[in-house]
Enzyme design. Structure first.
Site, PDB file in Angstrom:
ATOM      1  N   LYS A 188     -14.717  -6.694  -2.095  1.00 32.75           N
ATOM      2  CA  LYS A 188     -13.977  -5.592  -2.307  1.00 32.75           C
ATOM      3  C   LYS A 188     -12.434  -6.057  -2.526  1.00 32.75           C
ATOM      4  O   LYS A 188     -11.830  -6.396  -1.678  1.00 32.75           O
ATOM      5  CB  LYS A 188     -14.101  -4.290  -1.172  1.00 32.75           C
ATOM      6  CG  LYS A 188     -13.464  -2.916  -1.549  1.00 32.75           C
ATOM      7  CD  LYS A 188     -13.882  -1.949  -0.427  1.00 32.75           C
ATOM      8  CE  LYS A 188     -13.433  -0.896  -1.060  1.00 32.75           C
ATOM      9  NZ  LYS A 188     -14.097   0.125  -0.054  1.00 32.75           N
ATOM     10  N   SER A 214      -8.063  -4.177   2.510  1.00 29.98           N
ATOM     11  CA  SER A 214      -7.529  -3.273   3.414  1.00 29.98           C
ATOM     12  C   SER A 214      -6.065  -3.342   3.466  1.00 29.98           C
ATOM     13  O   SER A 214      -5.500  -4.370   3.816  1.00 29.98           O
ATOM     14  CB  SER A 214      -8.194  -2.940   4.437  1.00 29.98           C
ATOM     15  OG  SER A 214      -7.562  -1.999   5.417  1.00 29.98           O
ATOM     16  N   ASN A 251      -4.797   6.860   4.855  1.00 28.42           N
ATOM     17  CA  ASN A 251      -5.253   6.429   6.101  1.00 28.42           C
ATOM     18  C   ASN A 251      -4.448   5.261   6.447  1.00 28.42           C
ATOM     19  O   ASN A 251      -4.292   4.376   5.623  1.00 28.42           O
ATOM     20  CB  ASN A 251      -6.638   6.007   6.128  1.00 28.42           C
ATOM     21  CG  ASN A 251      -7.154   4.768   5.774  1.00 28.42           C
ATOM     22  OD1 ASN A 251      -7.126   3.886   6.671  1.00 28.42           O
ATOM     23  ND2 ASN A 251      -7.672   4.766   4.670  1.00 28.42           N
ATOM     24  N   ASN A 301     -10.222  -0.452  -3.361  1.00 26.70           N
ATOM     25  CA  ASN A 301      -9.998  -0.254  -2.311  1.00 26.70           C
ATOM     26  C   ASN A 301      -8.895   0.699  -2.585  1.00 26.70           C
ATOM     27  O   ASN A 301      -8.335   1.025  -3.632  1.00 26.70           O
ATOM     28  CB  ASN A 301      -9.596  -1.300  -1.372  1.00 26.70           C
ATOM     29  CG  ASN A 301      -9.955  -1.147   0.069  1.00 26.70           C
ATOM     30  OD1 ASN A 301      -9.684  -0.036   0.473  1.00 26.70           O
ATOM     31  ND2 ASN A 301     -10.365  -2.017   0.885  1.00 26.70           N
ATOM     32  N   PHE A 351      -9.223  -0.624  10.599  1.00 17.89           N
ATOM     33  CA  PHE A 351     -10.479  -1.205  10.940  1.00 17.89           C
ATOM     34  C   PHE A 351     -10.767  -0.827  12.671  1.00 17.89           C
ATOM     35  O   PHE A 351     -11.192  -1.872  13.181  1.00 17.89           O
ATOM     36  CB  PHE A 351     -10.524  -2.715  10.910  1.00 17.89           C
ATOM     37  CG  PHE A 351     -10.589  -3.388   9.476  1.00 17.89           C
ATOM     38  CD1 PHE A 351     -10.711  -2.415   8.455  1.00 17.89           C
ATOM     39  CD2 PHE A 351     -10.477  -4.845   9.206  1.00 17.89           C
ATOM     40  CE1 PHE A 351     -10.765  -3.279   7.441  1.00 17.89           C
ATOM     41  CE2 PHE A 351     -10.538  -5.272   8.057  1.00 17.89           C
ATOM     42  CZ  PHE A 351     -10.592  -4.447   6.872  1.00 17.89           C
ATOM     43  N   ASN A 387      -3.898  -2.134   5.796  1.00 23.18           N
ATOM     44  CA  ASN A 387      -3.704  -1.615   7.079  1.00 23.18           C
ATOM     45  C   ASN A 387      -4.062  -2.881   8.166  1.00 23.18           C
ATOM     46  O   ASN A 387      -3.849  -2.464   9.364  1.00 23.18           O
ATOM     47  CB  ASN A 387      -4.718  -0.507   7.575  1.00 23.18           C
ATOM     48  CG  ASN A 387      -4.246   0.890   6.660  1.00 23.18           C
ATOM     49  OD1 ASN A 387      -3.244   1.036   6.063  1.00 23.18           O
ATOM     50  ND2 ASN A 387      -5.267   1.383   6.077  1.00 23.18           N
ATOM     51  N   THR A 388      -4.610  -3.895   7.711  1.00 15.12           N
ATOM     52  CA  THR A 388      -4.482  -5.025   8.594  1.00 15.12           C
ATOM     53  C   THR A 388      -3.266  -6.024   8.099  1.00 15.12           C
ATOM     54  O   THR A 388      -3.750  -6.381   6.858  1.00 15.12           O
ATOM     55  CB  THR A 388      -5.931  -5.862   8.736  1.00 15.12           C
ATOM     56  OG1 THR A 388      -6.858  -4.662   9.183  1.00 15.12           O
ATOM     57  CG2 THR A 388      -5.694  -6.997   9.661  1.00 15.12           C
TER      58      THR A 388
END
Length: 350
Positions: free
Chosen positions: A212, A172, A110, A241, A114, A174-175
């Site tokens: 996390k 994460s 993915n 994660n 967010f 993805n940021t």
């Protein structure tokens, strides 16, 4: 309990993954989800940083980003549910397509970024949730934020009193730049700001806060994260994660998509990291094991490696909600087979 729902899961896998997820949430919100009526097994009852759980099998963040179906997932048999990630302002996330199944690998990639309705909508949903059951709030920073530490402080203060625990998501992939907050200096600044904010909040000061972390940490980062978490009064860590690594064993045709990889390929590396963090923490932190949990044996391996509880999400895509009861039953059987009287006795014994 959930044979029709498991069949529905198989049908949903035939359509676009993000569309399927949206339909799942709508069905759950409409009351069409499974209800677990099996009696609770006392050997699975445990405490997670002071929170009483009927069982240690939790739903990971990412499934219920806007806290819309927490009650439904508790009724499905989870021992606790984590909602989010919620950011201060609503954001659409990254361009679609951004969610990809790797069915051959029992995995998902993915790069959602967010996507959520923002913390005001999140707070309103948490305020409406059933009060029975443990629900956590996973908080993050907006992609375009000029001050990401301030975003985390805002999330903690805005949602304080509405969740049973908090998770600070700095891992994460993805940021852009978010994982830089795992570095020693930035992490100290972040956790110091959160500790200061927490000290000024009214209400239950015992509310646990977890951090996390990413699965791709080196030894120096492991020690630094543990010591920073202990120094700033965190309850524990969620390990781990999604990963940016792409194991050579991956077979799915979308294996080269950018984003975080979750699911079965993460089980071994995340459990190895869990054991390392357990050793480094030396009983000072509570650990939650996430990454690749798809069976009772997987959950047991996480617990033996040092986890007080586990979380899953990706496996539901392939196994359906019947998986929850199967994991609980197999975990209870494994504990009894090895002579443990309670789940807590098995933590860290691997």
């Amino acid at each position: 309990m959930s044979l029709p729902h498991d069949a529905a899961t198989a049908l949903l896998r035939r359509i676009d993954p993000e569309t399927a997820h949206g339909l799942t949430l709508k069905g759950l919100a409409a009351g069409l989800g499974p209800v677990d009526r099996a009696p609770a097994d006392p050997i699975l009852a445990t405490s997670l940083a002071g929170l009483s759980l009927p069982n240690p099998v939790g739903l990971a963040a990412g499934f219920d980003k806007n806290a819309a179906v927490a009650g439904a997932m508790l009724r499905a048999g989870f021992g606790f549910v984590e909602c989010g990630t919620a950011t201060p302002k609503p954001q659409a996330g990254n361009p679609k397509p951004r969610l990809f199944r790797l069915a051959e690998d029992r995995a998902v990639i993915n790069r959602l970024g967010f996507n959520n309705l923002g913390q005001e909508a999140f707070a309103a949903a948490l305020a409406r949730r059933p009060k029975a059951g443990v629900v956590g709030a996973n908080i993050g920073a907006n992609k375009d934020s000029p001050d990401r530490i301030a975003d985390y402080v805002r999330g903690l203060t805005r949602l304080w009193g509405l969740a049973d625990y908090f998770t600070v998501n700095i891992s994460s992939p993805n940021t852009p730049g978010l994982r830089d907050l795992q570095g020693q200096g930035a992490l100290t600044d972040l956790l110091g700001a959160l500790a200061e904010a927490r000290a000024g909040l009214e209400g239950p000061m015992a509310t646990p806060i977890f951090l996390k972390v990413a699965p791709d940490l080196d030894d120096a980062e492991i020690d630094g994260i543990v010591e920073a978490a202990v120094a700033h009064g965190l309850a524990g860590l969620i390990v781990a994660n999604t990963t940016l690594q792409r194991p050579a064993s991956l077979r799915g045709v979308r294996r080269d998509e950018t984003g975080g990889l979750s699911g079965a390929p993460l089980m071994v590396p995340s459990t190895r990291l869990l054991a390392q963090l357990h050793a480094a923490a030396a009983g000072r932190l509570t650990l939650i094991g996430a990454g690749g949990v798809a069976s009772g044996a997987d959950a047991y391996a996480k617990i033996r490696a040092g986890a007080a509880a586990v979380q899953l999400y990706t496996a539901l895509i392939y196994e359906g909600p019947g998986l929850i009861a199967r994991i609980r039953a197999d975990l209870a059987a494994a504990l009894r087979a090895d002579g443990f009287a309670s789940l807590a006795e098995a933590v860290g014994t691997g």
